[in-house]
Design a protein around this motif. Sequence first.
Motif, PDB file in Angstrom:
ATOM      1  N   ILE A  81       0.848  -1.206   0.000  1.00 54.30           N
ATOM      2  CA  ILE A  81       0.000   0.000   0.000  1.00 54.30           C
ATOM      3  C   ILE A  81       0.879   1.251   0.000  1.00 54.30           C
ATOM      4  O   ILE A  81       0.626   2.203  -0.739  1.00 54.30           O
ATOM      5  N   ALA A  82       1.961   1.231   0.794  1.00 53.92           N
ATOM      6  CA  ALA A  82       2.850   2.398   0.873  1.00 53.92           C
ATOM      7  C   ALA A  82       3.467   2.727  -0.483  1.00 53.92           C
ATOM      8  O   ALA A  82       3.806   3.875  -0.765  1.00 53.92           O
ATOM      9  N   ARG A  83       3.632   1.721  -1.356  1.00 58.07           N
ATOM     10  CA  ARG A  83       4.218   1.946  -2.688  1.00 58.07           C
ATOM     11  C   ARG A  83       3.153   2.165  -3.763  1.00 58.07           C
ATOM     12  O   ARG A  83       3.460   2.181  -4.959  1.00 58.07           O
ATOM     13  N   CYS A  84       1.859   2.223  -3.341  1.00 60.39           N
ATOM     14  CA  CYS A  84       0.725   2.266  -4.278  1.00 60.39           C
ATOM     15  C   CYS A  84       0.632   0.989  -5.119  1.00 60.39           C
ATOM     16  O   CYS A  84       0.080   1.002  -6.218  1.00 60.39           O
ATOM     17  N   ASP A  85       1.219  -0.074  -4.626  1.00 55.65           N
ATOM     18  CA  ASP A  85       1.085  -1.378  -5.283  1.00 55.65           C
ATOM     19  C   ASP A  85       0.045  -2.241  -4.564  1.00 55.65           C
ATOM     20  O   ASP A  85      -0.116  -3.424  -4.866  1.00 55.65           O
ATOM     21  N   ILE A 186      -2.802  -9.840 -18.681  1.00 61.38           N
ATOM     22  CA  ILE A 186      -3.159  -8.463 -18.337  1.00 61.38           C
ATOM     23  C   ILE A 186      -3.410  -7.700 -19.630  1.00 61.38           C
ATOM     24  O   ILE A 186      -2.616  -7.772 -20.583  1.00 61.38           O
ATOM     25  N   LEU A 187      -4.544  -7.031 -19.649  1.00 59.64           N
ATOM     26  CA  LEU A 187      -4.925  -6.216 -20.805  1.00 59.64           C
ATOM     27  C   LEU A 187      -4.594  -4.765 -20.477  1.00 59.64           C
ATOM     28  O   LEU A 187      -4.968  -4.278 -19.397  1.00 59.64           O
ATOM     29  N   GLY A 188      -3.884  -4.087 -21.381  1.00 61.30           N
ATOM     30  CA  GLY A 188      -3.576  -2.671 -21.194  1.00 61.30           C
ATOM     31  C   GLY A 188      -4.380  -1.830 -22.185  1.00 61.30           C
ATOM     32  O   GLY A 188      -5.080  -2.364 -23.044  1.00 61.30           O
ATOM     33  N   GLY A 189      -4.262  -0.520 -22.042  1.00 62.54           N
ATOM     34  CA  GLY A 189      -4.931   0.383 -22.982  1.00 62.54           C
ATOM     35  C   GLY A 189      -6.437   0.395 -22.834  1.00 62.54           C
ATOM     36  O   GLY A 189      -7.163   0.696 -23.780  1.00 62.54           O
ATOM     37  N   VAL A 190      -6.936   0.069 -21.625  1.00 62.49           N
ATOM     38  CA  VAL A 190      -8.390   0.038 -21.397  1.00 62.49           C
ATOM     39  C   VAL A 190      -8.830   1.405 -20.864  1.00 62.49           C
ATOM     40  O   VAL A 190      -8.182   1.956 -19.961  1.00 62.49           O
ATOM     41  N   GLU A 207     -17.370  -0.186  -7.870  1.00 61.31           N
ATOM     42  CA  GLU A 207     -17.123   0.827  -6.829  1.00 61.31           C
ATOM     43  C   GLU A 207     -16.470   2.051  -7.458  1.00 61.31           C
ATOM     44  O   GLU A 207     -16.852   3.181  -7.215  1.00 61.31           O
ATOM     45  N   SER A 208     -15.450   1.823  -8.251  1.00 54.81           N
ATOM     46  CA  SER A 208     -14.744   2.908  -8.932  1.00 54.81           C
ATOM     47  C   SER A 208     -13.780   2.264  -9.922  1.00 54.81           C
ATOM     48  O   SER A 208     -13.643   1.036  -9.955  1.00 54.81           O
ATOM     49  N   GLN A 209     -13.078   3.083 -10.683  1.00 52.94           N
ATOM     50  CA  GLN A 209     -12.083   2.533 -11.622  1.00 52.94           C
ATOM     51  C   GLN A 209     -10.962   1.810 -10.894  1.00 52.94           C
ATOM     52  O   GLN A 209     -10.282   0.968 -11.459  1.00 52.94           O
ATOM     53  N   LYS A 210     -10.753   2.186  -9.616  1.00 53.31           N
ATOM     54  CA  LYS A 210      -9.655   1.572  -8.852  1.00 53.31           C
ATOM     55  C   LYS A 210      -9.983   0.169  -8.387  1.00 53.31           C
ATOM     56  O   LYS A 210      -9.103  -0.642  -8.156  1.00 53.31           O
ATOM     57  N   PHE A 211     -11.290  -0.073  -8.196  1.00 55.97           N
ATOM     58  CA  PHE A 211     -11.688  -1.381  -7.642  1.00 55.97           C
ATOM     59  C   PHE A 211     -12.746  -2.004  -8.537  1.00 55.97           C
ATOM     60  O   PHE A 211     -13.941  -1.852  -8.296  1.00 55.97           O
ATOM     61  N   MET A 253      -1.704   0.286 -11.668  1.00 49.77           N
ATOM     62  CA  MET A 253      -1.666   0.001 -13.105  1.00 49.77           C
ATOM     63  C   MET A 253      -2.919   0.565 -13.759  1.00 49.77           C
ATOM     64  O   MET A 253      -3.818  -0.194 -14.164  1.00 49.77           O
ATOM     65  N   PRO A 254      -3.017   1.910 -13.861  1.00 53.49           N
ATOM     66  CA  PRO A 254      -4.207   2.472 -14.494  1.00 53.49           C
ATOM     67  C   PRO A 254      -4.322   1.994 -15.938  1.00 53.49           C
ATOM     68  O   PRO A 254      -3.311   1.799 -16.608  1.00 53.49           O
ATOM     69  N   GLY A 255      -5.548   1.786 -16.380  1.00 48.21           N
ATOM     70  CA  GLY A 255      -5.759   1.363 -17.773  1.00 48.21           C
ATOM     71  C   GLY A 255      -5.535  -0.124 -17.989  1.00 48.21           C
ATOM     72  O   GLY A 255      -5.521  -0.583 -19.130  1.00 48.21           O
ATOM     73  N   CYS A 256      -5.336  -0.874 -16.901  1.00 46.53           N
ATOM     74  CA  CYS A 256      -5.074  -2.316 -17.052  1.00 46.53           C
ATOM     75  C   CYS A 256      -6.115  -3.147 -16.306  1.00 46.53           C
ATOM     76  O   CYS A 256      -6.602  -2.751 -15.259  1.00 46.53           O
ATOM     77  N   ILE A 257      -6.396  -4.305 -16.863  1.00 42.73           N
ATOM     78  CA  ILE A 257      -7.276  -5.285 -16.205  1.00 42.73           C
ATOM     79  C   ILE A 257      -6.549  -6.618 -16.191  1.00 42.73           C
ATOM     80  O   ILE A 257      -5.993  -7.049 -17.207  1.00 42.73           O
ATOM     81  N   SER A 258      -6.568  -7.272 -15.019  1.00 42.13           N
ATOM     82  CA  SER A 258      -5.990  -8.619 -14.895  1.00 42.13           C
ATOM     83  C   SER A 258      -7.128  -9.625 -15.029  1.00 42.13           C
ATOM     84  O   SER A 258      -8.138  -9.533 -14.333  1.00 42.13           O
TER      85      SER A 258
END
Length: 455
Positions: A81-85, A186-190, A207-211, A253-258
């Motif tokens: 969390i401290a590293r935003c990971d 992992i899909l990028g560019g989303v 909930e949001s783009q983050k979750f 990892m904004p714009g990515c989906i696992s």
Amino acid sequence: MTLEIQNISQTWDVIVVGGGTAGAIAGIASARAGAKTLVVEALGSLGGSGTNAQVTPLMRNVSSGQNLNRGITDELKQRLIARCDGAIDRNNNDNWFNPEGMKFVLERMLIESGGEILYHTHFVASELENKKISSIVVHNKDGLSRLRAHTFIDATGDADVSVSAGVPFDAGDAEGVHQSMSLRFILGGVDLEKLCGFLTQHGQAQESQKFMHFWMVWEKNSTLEPLFRQAVSDGVLLERDGDYFQGFSIPGMPGCISFNCPRLDADLNDGASAWTLSRAQVDGKLAIDRLLNFCRKYLTGCEHSFITSYAPMVGVRETRRIRGQYMLTLEDILECKKFEDAICRNHYPVDIHTPRGKKLVHERTGAYPYFQPDAFHEIPYRSLIPLEIENLLVPGRCASATFEAQSAIRVQQNCHSMGEAAGLAAAWCSKDKIGVREVSVLELRKALIAQGANL
Ligand SMILES: Cc1cc2nc3c(=O)[nH]c(=O)nc-3n(C[C@H](O)[C@H](O)[C@H](O)COP(=O)(O)OP(=O)(O)OC[C@H]3O[C@@H](n4cnc5c(N)ncnc54)[C@H](O)[C@@H]3O)c2cc1C
């Protein structure tokens, strides 16, 4: 030609084979307890299924809303969390993580604890003396080498060290069929904002783009099923592509989906065979290509998406399980069995992904004590102790459990807790020159609780 095995003169107190989910934590716990510790890992990073098979997020394991796996797991989450990971959502779920960040953090934690790592090295064989593993043979760019330690930890997920040492084991269900394997990607560019809006319109509000979490499994009332039906009739997807489809956002990892899919061809279920794993990589990439086309054509926000990465490791849910001093059963889980030598608590359900066409149905509600919100069962230290061998511990998905019980305890945080107990116990074994059966379970539990374990 005879094969030369180079004797490495250095010896270790503890050697952990497999630096994966359980093994990395075992190495950290062992090194922190003062043992000279070496982690031998086939790939070039720690974390195993959680990082190299891209299994994110950690499955939630709670009872009465409280996390059951604490100790080193808590520290790992805090560092992520401290590293935003890592991240915590509105439901106080702190299990979201970035698999790349996890590789870095685990490596730092092990090194800072004084542990050593030997990457790009495969375990080859156990060498025995009087029911003890005296050394292991490994293979890497230097050829074959012999490594010695007082106590060994088999965290290969497939019980490679144990099987080589003659430990009896079970594999698969009653007919030897394993759980399905998956190749994650992992899909990028989303465009996550657009995708969130689209999913909300299609009955899976986020909930949001983050979750983000969205899914489709045939005949499970997913609101996305009509899209999949259409894609199959358009020839974009095969019927089997809808057997399991699930996507998650990734912290940092904004714009990515696992994606927790595709599920691989039903015949490709033995993750302990290199031939099967190789075919699985090929089958999986073809399936990912179909899913990529599906996402681009049918999911708004994914029009310009691309593959960021195919998981280097096939996602293997279950292969070999050792026969240990205690074999955890389905009944233990449903009846919430507690043990004097408990080293981990679990409330994750029995979760069998079967390649037999339909997901095996196991009750998730009913009269069993396990279905109460404050319920949990325990995993005993004896489930990590293999029959026959005196200086080996086996944490992780290959610990001693029946097929059904393994499907519940295999999730990552339980592997962490098992790894932490195994690492600490192994360090004590080498310090006191005792076997794994001679460890005081009372003292082990006390020390784990002092390290923050929820026991
Ligand atoms: C597709 C899939 C989805 C899942 N979903 C979730 C989920 O959402 N959340 C969750 O918490 N859990 C999930 N799980 C379960 C969980 O990820 C695994 O059960 C758990 O990570 C296994 O941990 P482990 O330490 O036993 O093995 P691993 O993490 O696989 O570690 C084994 C390590 O040993 C190394 N190794 C193996 N053989 C050798 C050898 N011969 N020599 C040297 N090194 C070797 C490997 O490279 C690896 O690093 C999922 C699993 C799969 C496959």
